[in-house]
Each structure stands twice: as structure tokens, then as C-alpha cells.
Design a protein around this motif. Structure first.
Motif, PDB file in Angstrom:
ATOM      1  N   LEU A  55      81.625 146.702 -26.490  1.00 46.34           N
ATOM      2  CA  LEU A  55      82.814 147.548 -26.596  1.00 46.34           C
ATOM      3  C   LEU A  55      83.179 148.152 -25.241  1.00 46.34           C
ATOM      4  O   LEU A  55      84.333 148.050 -24.796  1.00 46.34           O
ATOM      5  CB  LEU A  55      82.539 148.654 -27.623  1.00 46.34           C
ATOM      6  CG  LEU A  55      83.693 149.451 -28.169  1.00 46.34           C
ATOM      7  CD1 LEU A  55      84.653 148.548 -28.931  1.00 46.34           C
ATOM      8  CD2 LEU A  55      83.160 150.538 -29.094  1.00 46.34           C
ATOM      9  N   ALA A  56      82.203 148.757 -24.584  1.00 44.02           N
ATOM     10  CA  ALA A  56      82.459 149.393 -23.293  1.00 44.02           C
ATOM     11  C   ALA A  56      82.901 148.349 -22.264  1.00 44.02           C
ATOM     12  O   ALA A  56      83.851 148.581 -21.509  1.00 44.02           O
ATOM     13  CB  ALA A  56      81.209 150.129 -22.811  1.00 44.02           C
ATOM     14  N   GLY A  57      82.239 147.222 -22.234  1.00 48.43           N
ATOM     15  CA  GLY A  57      82.600 146.169 -21.287  1.00 48.43           C
ATOM     16  C   GLY A  57      83.980 145.597 -21.551  1.00 48.43           C
ATOM     17  O   GLY A  57      84.749 145.334 -20.612  1.00 48.43           O
ATOM     18  N   SER A  58      84.314 145.413 -22.817  1.00 51.35           N
ATOM     19  CA  SER A  58      85.628 144.864 -23.174  1.00 51.35           C
ATOM     20  C   SER A  58      86.752 145.807 -22.770  1.00 51.35           C
ATOM     21  O   SER A  58      87.767 145.380 -22.207  1.00 51.35           O
ATOM     22  CB  SER A  58      85.700 144.585 -24.675  1.00 51.35           C
ATOM     23  OG  SER A  58      84.758 143.618 -25.042  1.00 51.35           O
ATOM     24  N   PHE A  59      86.573 147.090 -23.047  1.00 51.84           N
ATOM     25  CA  PHE A  59      87.610 148.048 -22.685  1.00 51.84           C
ATOM     26  C   PHE A  59      87.694 148.235 -21.175  1.00 51.84           C
ATOM     27  O   PHE A  59      88.785 148.401 -20.622  1.00 51.84           O
ATOM     28  CB  PHE A  59      87.407 149.378 -23.406  1.00 51.84           C
ATOM     29  CG  PHE A  59      88.026 149.404 -24.765  1.00 51.84           C
ATOM     30  CD1 PHE A  59      89.332 149.822 -24.939  1.00 51.84           C
ATOM     31  CD2 PHE A  59      87.318 148.986 -25.871  1.00 51.84           C
ATOM     32  CE1 PHE A  59      89.926 149.832 -26.191  1.00 51.84           C
ATOM     33  CE2 PHE A  59      87.887 148.987 -27.139  1.00 51.84           C
ATOM     34  CZ  PHE A  59      89.198 149.412 -27.295  1.00 51.84           C
TER      35      PHE A  59
END
Length: 145
Positions: free
Chosen positions: A14-18
């Protein structure tokens, strides 16, 4: 909160995608629409919102929502570097970038012991107190900016 390996993997995804979304896809357009300074301030405020959400969370959903909210803060470093480079002439660029790197290193060195102290000695909001304290520092930074 009962996080397991799958939750940690989801958090990283999630953090990497955002971060990818902001840094690769939306950064150029956001700077064009809002400008460096306003985007930096919004990122810091949303980062504070992320910490508040994590600090008050009693379940995983609010933590994950906070991570999404605060993802704009991944632009803070590049924005600050860009802004600093615009206010000095070419002969001073190295000094400015070195100063920013030194301040970043100082924060990485001093921050963990301070937050650890808050975690161990101040429990105004339970285990989430350290996140609320971090949010307070971020809000102070947004005011100064």
C-alpha cells in the motif's frame, strides 16, 4: 492491533503503491496546480493526519486508511530539495544540499530516541501517544513552512 506477516506485506504494498502514484504519476501535475510550497505544506499536514489516525487506531482499517492519507508526504524530501535549490545561486547548491542532508541525518539520529522516550514515559493516548507526538511535530513544521 494484531498485525501479522500478511498485514505487514499489505502495508508495504500500500505504502509503495501510493508513493509510486505520487512520485511518478501525480507529482508534476500537483506542483503545476499547487506549487512547491503549498504541496509541501499539504503533504506535511496529511502526514500528521496519518500519524493521528495510526495513534488513535483500534483496528487495522484506520491504520491502512492513515497510510493512504499520508502517502503524499513521500514528496516532502524532493520538494524541499527543489525549493532550496531555487533560492540559491549555482555556486551555493552543494552547501544547501549538504545542509539538507545533515539535517536529515540529525533527524534520523535524534528522532528515534525522542519518540522512544515519549513511548516509554508519556501515555496520554495509550500506545498511540508517540504517533500523536509525531503529528504535533509535523503540524509545527507545517506552521513554520
Amino acid at each position: 492491533l494484531g498485525f501479522d506477516d500478511g498485514d505487514v506485506a499489505f502495508w508495504i504494498l500500500l505504502a509503495g503503491s501510493f508513493a509510486f502514484l505520487w512520485q511518478v504519476v501525480l507529482m508534476k501535475y500537483s506542483i503545476f496546480l499547487l506549487g512547491d510550497r503549498l504541496l509541501l505544506i499539504i503533504g506535511v499536514i496529511l502526514g500528521a493526519g496519518e500519524n493521528i489516525m495510526i495513534g488513535i487506531a483500534r483496528g487495522k482499517t484506520l491504520v491502512f486508511a492513515g497510510i493512504c492519507l499520508g502517502s503524499l508526504k513521500t514528496l516532502d524530501g524532493p520538494l524541499l530539495t527543489s525549493m532550496a535549490s531555487k533560492v540559491v545561486d549555482a555556486s551555493q547548491q552543494g552547501k544547501v544540499q549538504g545542509s539538507l542532508a545533515a539535517l536529515s541525518a540529525l533527524a534520523r539520529g535524534v528522532g528515534p530516541p525522542v519518540i522512544n522516550y515519549v513511548y516509554r514515559n508519556m501515555n496520554f493516548f495509550g500506545a498511540g501517544t508517540m504517533f500523536i507526538a509525531a503529528a504535533g511535530l509535523q503540524i509545527a513544521g507545517a506552521i513554520v513552512a
